[in-house]
Write an enzyme that holds these catalytic residues in place. Structure first.
Site, PDB file in Angstrom:
ATOM      1  N   SER A 132      -5.063  -0.655  -5.279  1.00 45.53           N
ATOM      2  CA  SER A 132      -4.239   0.545  -5.131  1.00 45.53           C
ATOM      3  C   SER A 132      -3.709   0.682  -3.706  1.00 45.53           C
ATOM      4  CB  SER A 132      -5.028   1.798  -5.508  1.00 45.53           C
ATOM      5  OG  SER A 132      -5.250   1.846  -6.895  1.00 45.53           O
ATOM      6  N   GLU A 161      -0.892  -1.800  -3.290  1.00 45.64           N
ATOM      7  CA  GLU A 161       0.274  -1.389  -4.079  1.00 45.64           C
ATOM      8  C   GLU A 161       1.004  -0.229  -3.410  1.00 45.64           C
ATOM      9  OE1 GLU A 161      -2.010  -2.822  -8.132  1.00 45.64           O
ATOM     10  OE2 GLU A 161      -1.855  -0.670  -7.709  1.00 45.64           O
ATOM     11  N   GLN A 162       0.253   0.781  -2.963  1.00 42.32           N
ATOM     12  CA  GLN A 162       0.885   1.938  -2.335  1.00 42.32           C
ATOM     13  C   GLN A 162       1.517   1.563  -0.993  1.00 42.32           C
ATOM     14  OE1 GLN A 162      -0.832   5.836  -2.483  1.00 42.32           O
ATOM     15  NE2 GLN A 162      -1.927   5.423  -4.388  1.00 42.32           N
ATOM     16  N   PHE A 183       0.182  11.250 -11.601  1.00 44.92           N
ATOM     17  CA  PHE A 183       1.428  10.530 -11.834  1.00 44.92           C
ATOM     18  C   PHE A 183       1.161   9.047 -11.621  1.00 44.92           C
ATOM     19  CE2 PHE A 183       5.419   8.701 -10.163  1.00 44.92           C
ATOM     20  CZ  PHE A 183       6.265   8.990 -11.226  1.00 44.92           C
ATOM     21  N   HIS A 229      -6.894   6.783 -12.048  1.00 45.73           N
ATOM     22  CA  HIS A 229      -5.891   6.394 -11.054  1.00 45.73           C
ATOM     23  C   HIS A 229      -5.802   7.444  -9.957  1.00 45.73           C
ATOM     24  CE1 HIS A 229      -3.887   2.797 -12.736  1.00 45.73           C
ATOM     25  NE2 HIS A 229      -4.548   3.206 -13.810  1.00 45.73           N
ATOM     26  N   PRO A 230      -5.559   6.997  -8.727  1.00 44.58           N
ATOM     27  CA  PRO A 230      -5.424   7.952  -7.621  1.00 44.58           C
ATOM     28  C   PRO A 230      -4.033   8.577  -7.591  1.00 44.58           C
ATOM     29  CG  PRO A 230      -5.085   5.738  -6.813  1.00 44.58           C
ATOM     30  CD  PRO A 230      -5.463   5.607  -8.275  1.00 44.58           C
ATOM     31  N   ALA A 232       4.144   1.912 -11.804  1.00 42.03           N
ATOM     32  CA  ALA A 232       3.979   0.581 -11.210  1.00 42.03           C
ATOM     33  C   ALA A 232       4.925   0.520 -10.016  1.00 42.03           C
ATOM     34  CB  ALA A 232       4.299  -0.507 -12.232  1.00 42.03           C
ATOM     35  N   VAL A 233       4.382   0.579  -8.814  1.00 39.27           N
ATOM     36  CA  VAL A 233       5.202   0.753  -7.611  1.00 39.27           C
ATOM     37  C   VAL A 233       5.796  -0.542  -7.061  1.00 39.27           C
ATOM     38  CG1 VAL A 233       4.008   2.870  -6.947  1.00 39.27           C
ATOM     39  CG2 VAL A 233       3.226   0.683  -6.021  1.00 39.27           C
TER      40      VAL A 233
END
Length: 165
Positions: free
Chosen positions: A80, A83-84, A115, A63-64, A118-119
């Site tokens: 990703s 999501e971000q 870290f 994961h980034p 789930a955003v």
């Protein structure tokens, strides 16, 4: 039932850069089982949980960082990136970015993986509060929390692939 290679092609990215989860998850499905969000998620999570600790750590490490170097350089996976961006992490002020960078570095030193949260449905302030709370966790507790978050992310990704479910 679809062929294994088709299943892995379709679901191999659900657990970030970890197609082995889909390969093993496929084995957990019954030959006549419908591929719904629920059945696929259960099979993938069972495969993830059955993986040894080093394999699960590898999934976490795939994961980034949130709002990290990959996000800045454009190197995130599409999932990703979306999501971000949905959490506003692509629109941080210089001060906010510096805070995320400091927390990412500290967290990585403490736990040995990025870290993970789930955003979806969260904003940058929610994420920062969670970051600041979780960085105080013990290593075993945070490993378990990060694994749970990976499973939540997987469910959200599956739902985005199958919105009718």
């Amino acid at each position: 039932m679809i062929e294994k290679d088709v299943f892995v092609e379709r679901y191999g990215g659900i657990f970030e850069h970890s197609p082995f989860v889909a390969e093993r998850g496929y084995q957990r499905l019954a030959s006549d089982q419908a591929l719904t969000v629920s059945t696929v998620h259960l099979a993938l999570c069972q495969a993830f949980r059955a993986a040894d600790r080093d394999e699960r750590l590898g999934v976490l490490r795939a994961h980034p960082d949130l709002a990290g170097k990959l996000a800045i350089s454009g190197g995130l996976t599409e999932a990703s990136k979306s999501e971000q961006a949905g959490a506003g992490l692509d629109r941080l002020s210089p001060e906010e970015h510096a805070r995320f960078t400091e927390l990412n570095d500290r967290y990585q030193r403490e736990f040995g993986f990025p870290f993970i949260i789930a955003v979806k449905g969260l904003g940058k302030d929610d994420i920062l509060r969670a970051f600041e709370k979780r960085i105080k966790n013990t290593k075993p507790d945070e490993f378990a929390t990060a694994c749970n978050e990976v499973e939540k992310i997987a469910l959200l990704r599956l739902k985005s692939m199958h919105p009718e479910s």
